[in-house]
Each structure stands twice: as C-alpha cells, then as structure tokens.
Design a protein around this motif. Structure first.
Motif, PDB file in Angstrom:
ATOM      1  N   TYR A  74       0.850  -1.195   0.000  1.00  0.00           N
ATOM      2  CA  TYR A  74       0.000   0.000   0.000  1.00  0.00           C
ATOM      3  C   TYR A  74       0.877   1.233   0.000  1.00  0.00           C
ATOM      4  N   TYR A  75       0.494   2.187  -0.837  1.00  0.00           N
ATOM      5  CA  TYR A  75       1.136   3.495  -0.740  1.00  0.00           C
ATOM      6  C   TYR A  75       0.114   4.599  -0.921  1.00  0.00           C
ATOM      7  N   LEU A 114      13.038  -3.227   3.937  1.00  0.00           N
ATOM      8  CA  LEU A 114      13.019  -4.193   2.844  1.00  0.00           C
ATOM      9  C   LEU A 114      14.428  -4.350   2.286  1.00  0.00           C
ATOM     10  N   THR A 115      14.749  -5.525   1.799  1.00  0.00           N
ATOM     11  CA  THR A 115      16.084  -5.746   1.243  1.00  0.00           C
ATOM     12  C   THR A 115      16.315  -4.895  -0.001  1.00  0.00           C
ATOM     13  N   CYS A 116      15.261  -4.500  -0.693  1.00  0.00           N
ATOM     14  CA  CYS A 116      15.420  -3.677  -1.899  1.00  0.00           C
ATOM     15  C   CYS A 116      15.606  -2.192  -1.581  1.00  0.00           C
ATOM     16  N   GLU A 117      15.458  -1.803  -0.316  1.00  0.00           N
ATOM     17  CA  GLU A 117      15.647  -0.398   0.056  1.00  0.00           C
ATOM     18  C   GLU A 117      17.136  -0.071   0.056  1.00  0.00           C
ATOM     19  N   ASP A 128       8.845   7.339  -3.702  1.00  0.00           N
ATOM     20  CA  ASP A 128       8.672   7.249  -5.157  1.00  0.00           C
ATOM     21  C   ASP A 128       9.550   6.174  -5.773  1.00  0.00           C
ATOM     22  N   TYR A 129      10.757   6.000  -5.258  1.00  0.00           N
ATOM     23  CA  TYR A 129      11.612   4.980  -5.859  1.00  0.00           C
ATOM     24  C   TYR A 129      11.065   3.578  -5.556  1.00  0.00           C
ATOM     25  N   LEU A 130      10.406   3.386  -4.404  1.00  0.00           N
ATOM     26  CA  LEU A 130       9.760   2.106  -4.116  1.00  0.00           C
ATOM     27  C   LEU A 130       8.530   1.905  -5.001  1.00  0.00           C
ATOM     28  N   GLN A 135       5.817  -0.718  -9.636  1.00  0.00           N
ATOM     29  CA  GLN A 135       5.298  -0.659 -11.009  1.00  0.00           C
ATOM     30  C   GLN A 135       6.018  -1.654 -11.913  1.00  0.00           C
ATOM     31  N   GLU A 136       7.312  -1.847 -11.674  1.00  0.00           N
ATOM     32  CA  GLU A 136       8.097  -2.786 -12.483  1.00  0.00           C
ATOM     33  C   GLU A 136       7.792  -4.234 -12.111  1.00  0.00           C
ATOM     34  N   ASN A 137       7.876  -4.539 -10.809  1.00  0.00           N
ATOM     35  CA  ASN A 137       7.655  -5.903 -10.339  1.00  0.00           C
ATOM     36  C   ASN A 137       7.444  -5.896  -8.823  1.00  0.00           C
TER      37      ASN A 137
END
Length: 143
Positions: A74-75, A114-117, A128-130, A135-137
C-alpha cells in the motif's frame, strides 16, 4: 495530486469477492472498469491493484483485513500536504511501515526495512523509488 493504491497478490475476482464480503457493497462495471464503492480494481500479472478514486488513505486495520494471509503493498502520497504512507504486509504481518507527515511529524512511523531499500526514506516523496519498483515488479519487495 493524491495517490492511494493497494496491490494484492491474488486473482482480481477473488479480491473483489472478498472485498464485497467484508464491505456489504455492490460491484459496478463501467467501460470494462470494475468499481466498488470509490475503488477501481485492475489486474497486472499476478497482482490485483485497487485505486482509491477519492484519494482517501486506508487504515492499517483495513489493510490487514484485506490482506487475508496474502502479500499486500500500500502506498499513499499527497503532494499538497507533503504526506506519504507506505505499508508492506506478508501473511498478515506488517514487514515495512513508513509514514511521513510534514505538518505532524509526531505521527511519523518507520518500522522494518526491505532488502530492496537502498536509501533512507526521510522525505514524503522518498517512497517514489519504491513505487517505481512496484510498477516494475511488486514481487521484488518480498525478496
């Protein structure tokens, strides 16, 4: 502009039927768009996403109920108030929560990571970068 979006990893029909069961609402189909209450339901890959057409934020309680043992993202961003909310739920457990309220910083929350942060989320538009990753995956948030 206000964005309020929920992503749920499940078939759109299952998500809509579950939402209908907890909300006592009726489905409306307009030009191939499925709208329930003020929510627009769409599907992309294995994910259903729900756009709040009125731009209202969702409560944590509602998000946990809606997640129903699934993955949920959720954002919420409001560029006029400079506020943002970001929540990631995996199997009814909130694994990431970041709330940033420019006018009421005492309500800010920052829990989990998150590991992607790869950067700190300090300003309201840092999520926004999250959102770009989502949007990508969206699955990348659960790696």
């Amino acid at each position: 502009m206000i964005d309020s979006v929920v992503f749920i990893k499940q078939d759109i029909e299952d998500v809509i039927n579950y939402y209908l069961s907890i909300s006592d609402s009726e489905r409306i189909v307009e030009n191939e768009n499925i709208i329930v209450d003020n929510l627009l339901f769409k599907e992309k890959n294995d994910w259903t996403y729900i756009i709040n057409l009125e731009g209202d934020a969702f409560s944590e309680e509602f998000l946990l109920e809606l997640s129903k043992e699934r993955q949920l993202i959720y954002y919420y961003t409001d560029d006029s108030q400079l506020d943002s909310e970001f929540v990631v739920i995996n199997c009814n457990k909130i694994i990431r929560k970041r709330y940033i309220y420019t006018d009421t910083p005492e309500l800010d929350k920052d829990e989990g990571k998150l590991t992607c942060e790869n950067k700190e989320l300090t300003d309201w538009n840092d999520i926004d970068y999250l959102v770009d990753i989502i949007q990508e995956n969206p699955d990348k948030l659960f790696e």
